[in-house]
Design an enzyme around this catalytic site. Structure first.
Site, PDB file in Angstrom:
ATOM      1  N   HIS A 172       2.199  -4.199  -6.368  1.00 17.09           N
ATOM      2  CA  HIS A 172       1.247  -4.889  -7.239  1.00 17.09           C
ATOM      3  C   HIS A 172       0.780  -4.049  -8.417  1.00 17.09           C
ATOM      4  O   HIS A 172       0.448  -2.876  -8.237  1.00 17.09           O
ATOM      5  CB  HIS A 172       0.022  -5.316  -6.415  1.00 17.09           C
ATOM      6  CG  HIS A 172       0.382  -6.141  -5.228  1.00 17.09           C
ATOM      7  ND1 HIS A 172       0.475  -5.629  -3.957  1.00 17.09           N
ATOM      8  CD2 HIS A 172       0.714  -7.451  -5.136  1.00 17.09           C
ATOM      9  CE1 HIS A 172       0.836  -6.591  -3.121  1.00 17.09           C
ATOM     10  NE2 HIS A 172       0.992  -7.701  -3.805  1.00 17.09           N
ATOM     11  N   ASP A 209      -0.143  -0.358  -5.748  1.00 18.21           N
ATOM     12  CA  ASP A 209       0.646  -0.020  -4.556  1.00 18.21           C
ATOM     13  C   ASP A 209       2.111  -0.233  -4.919  1.00 18.21           C
ATOM     14  O   ASP A 209       2.442  -0.346  -6.105  1.00 18.21           O
ATOM     15  CB  ASP A 209       0.180  -0.825  -3.333  1.00 18.21           C
ATOM     16  CG  ASP A 209       0.389  -2.319  -3.488  1.00 18.21           C
ATOM     17  OD1 ASP A 209       1.110  -2.742  -4.423  1.00 18.21           O
ATOM     18  OD2 ASP A 209      -0.177  -3.089  -2.669  1.00 18.21           O
ATOM     19  N   SER A 268       0.137 -12.991  -3.488  1.00 13.97           N
ATOM     20  CA  SER A 268      -0.776 -11.850  -3.579  1.00 13.97           C
ATOM     21  C   SER A 268      -1.129 -11.453  -5.007  1.00 13.97           C
ATOM     22  O   SER A 268      -2.131 -10.783  -5.217  1.00 13.97           O
ATOM     23  CB  SER A 268      -0.167 -10.651  -2.860  1.00 13.97           C
ATOM     24  OG  SER A 268       1.104 -10.358  -3.402  1.00 13.97           O
TER      25      SER A 268
END
Ligand SMILES: *[C@@H]1O[C@H](CO)[C@@H](O)[C@H](O)[C@H]1NC(C)=O
Ligand SMILES: *[C@@H]1O[C@H](CO)[C@@H](O)[C@H](O)[C@H]1NC(C)=O
Length: 357
Positions: free
Chosen positions: A324, A321, A35
Site C-alpha cells: 500500500h 507496507d 484495502s
C-alpha cells in the site's frame, strides 16, 4: 471532529488547493473496493487482513482505524476535495454518522470474484458490498419518511467511487497454491471474465440509482514490492507477467467505461489511468528492492509488523507496507483524479467536472 478540522487545515496548507467552505459538491459519496479504500470494514471480521494496529494510522488524527496506510486514503482526500467536513464512515461502523452523505463499503483483500482473498479469512466481496448498499438505501428511505422519489433524486447526484480488481490478481490469480483460476484461464481470459462480472455489478449499482461513477484502473501490480519479492525474476525488477495481466485488465476496464457511457446516456463513467499517474512517482514503478521503498518493517505477509516503529521520513517513501502507498502518494492520486492536469489521466473528464454535471 476537532482532530479532523486540524487535519483539514494541514491539508489546505500543503495542497495549495482553494476550497470554498460550504455545501459539499455532491450530496453523497459511496465508496466500493478493497484495502486501498477500506477505512475499518475488516476490523471485526475473522481475517488476517486487517490494519487496525500501530504503525498503520501513525499520521491519522485518530490513530489506527483500519486504513492500510500511515494517514489518509485516496478516497479520504477525494472526500475532502469534494468539500465534505467529515470523512465517509465505514459500513461496519456508521452509527452516529449521517448516512445520507455516503458510506464506505470497501474491504481489505476483497475482489470482484467471491473467492478472492478468502484464503486470508473473511472479507466483503464486491457483490456483498452492493447488498450492503441496498441496506443503506432502505435505511435512508426510512429516514426520509419513505419518500422514494426524494431518495432517487438524491442518489442520482452522488458520486460512486469504485477501486477494485487488484486482489483478483494478487490474492487469487497469481497465488496458484491457493486458487485454481490460473489453471482455468489465461491472463487475458481472466481479465475478460473479471471485467464481465465488474460490468454486471456496475449495472446493478446503476439500477440502484447511481449515475456518476469513478472507475479506478489498477496499478502496475508487478511493481508492488510484495509482487517483486514473490514473482520478480530478479529481486530489483518488476514482475512482468503480473504487470502484463494488470495492463490487460485496465485496457478492458477503460473500454467498458466507454461502452457504459454510450449505453447509459444519462450517466457518466470516468476511467482513472492509475499507471499514467504513477509514472510521475518513479519509486512506484521502478522500486529498487523493498528495503528502499517500504516504510514499515513488514512480516512475511507483506503487512507492517505490529507495534514496530516505521520510518521517520514517510513523505520520502512511496510504499508504507509491501502493498500500500503512503499518504503522500494517496494525496497525489486524489488531486490528479479530482483535478486532472491533462485529459489522459481521467477519461473522458476529471472528478471536478463530473460533479458539476
Ligand atoms: C538482475 O539485476 C541486476 C541489477 O539490475 C543486473 O546486474 C543483473 O544482470 C540482473 N540479472 C538477471 C538475471 O536479469
Ligand atoms: C508481457 O508483455 C510484453 C508486451 O506485450 C511481451 O513482450 C512479454 O513477453 C510479456 N511477458 C510476460 C512474462 O507475459
Amino acid at each position: 471532529m476537532g482532530c479532523e478540522s486540524k487535519l483539514w487545515l494541514v491539508f489546505l496548507l500543503m495542497s495549495g488547493v482553494t476550497i470554498v467552505v460550504g455545501e459539499p459538491q455532491v450530496p453523497c459519496l459511496f465508496i466500493f473496493g478493497d484495502s486501498l479504500s477500506d477505512s475499518g470494514n475488516n476490523n471485526k471480521l475473522s481475517t488476517d487482513c486487517k490494519a487496525n494496529y500501530f504503525p498503520y494510522g501513525i499520521d491519522f488524527p485518530d490513530g489506527p482505524t483500519g486504513r492500510y496506510t500511515n494517514g489518509l486514503t485516496i478516497a479520504d482526500f477525494i472526500t475532502q476535495l469534494l468539500g465534505f467536513d467529515h470523512l465517509i464512515p465505514p459500513y461496519a461502523n456508521y452509527g452516529g454518522y449521517d448516512i445520507k452523505e455516503g458510506v464506505n463499503y470497501a474491504s481489505g483483500s476483497a475482489g470482484i470474484r467471491y473467492d478472492t482473498g478468502k484464503h486470508l479469512g473473511d472479507n466483503v466481496e464486491l457483490e456483498k458490498q452492493l447488498q450492503n448498499h441496498k441496506v443503506i438505501i432502505s435505511e435512508i428511505t426510512k429516514q426520509v419518511g419513505g419518500r422514494v422519489e426524494n431518495v432517487e433524486e438524491r442518489l442520482k447526484k452522488c458520486l460512486y467511487y469504485v477501486n477494485v480488481g487488484s486482489n483478483d490478481f494478487i490474492n487469487n490469480y497469481f497465488l496458484p497454491q491457493h486458487y485454481r483460476s490460473s489453471e482455468k484461464y489465461s491472463p487475458e481470459e481472466f481479465g475478460a471474465e473479471l471485467v464481465k462480472q465488474y460490468s454486471q455489478h456496475l449495472k446493478a449499482l446503476h439500477q440502484l440509482g447511481a449515475s456518476k461513477f469513478v472507475l479506478v484502473g489498477l496499478h502496475l501490480l508487478g511493481c508492488i514490492p510484495h509482487e517483486i519479492i514473490t514473482h520478480g525474476k530478479n529481486h530489483s525488477l518488476c514482475a512482468t507477467e503480473v504487470n502484463n495481466a494488470s495492463r490487460m485488465f485496465n485496457n478492458k476496464l477503460e473500454a467498458l467505461s466507454q461502452q457504459l457511457n454510450k449505453q447509459f446516456s444519462h450517466s457518466n463513467f470516468i476511467y482513472v489511468n492509475t499507471p499514467l499517474m504513477a509514472s510521475h512517482i518513479p519509486q512506484l514503478n521502478h522500486p529498487r528492492g523493498n528495503q528502499i521503498v517500504t516504510c514499515c518493517e513488514v512480516g512475511s505477509n507483506g503487512q507492517c509488523k505490529e507495534e514496530h516503529e516505521p520510518c521517520r521520513d514517510r513523505s520520502l517513501h512511496a510504499f508504507f507496507d509491501d502493498f500500500h502507498p503512503t499518504e503522500i502518494v494517496n494525496r497525489f492520486f486524489a488531486r490528479y483524479s479530482y483535478h486532472s492536469p491533462s485529459k489522459s489521466y481521467t477519461l473522458p473528464m476529471d472528478i471536478s467536472q463530473l460533479v458539476r454535471l
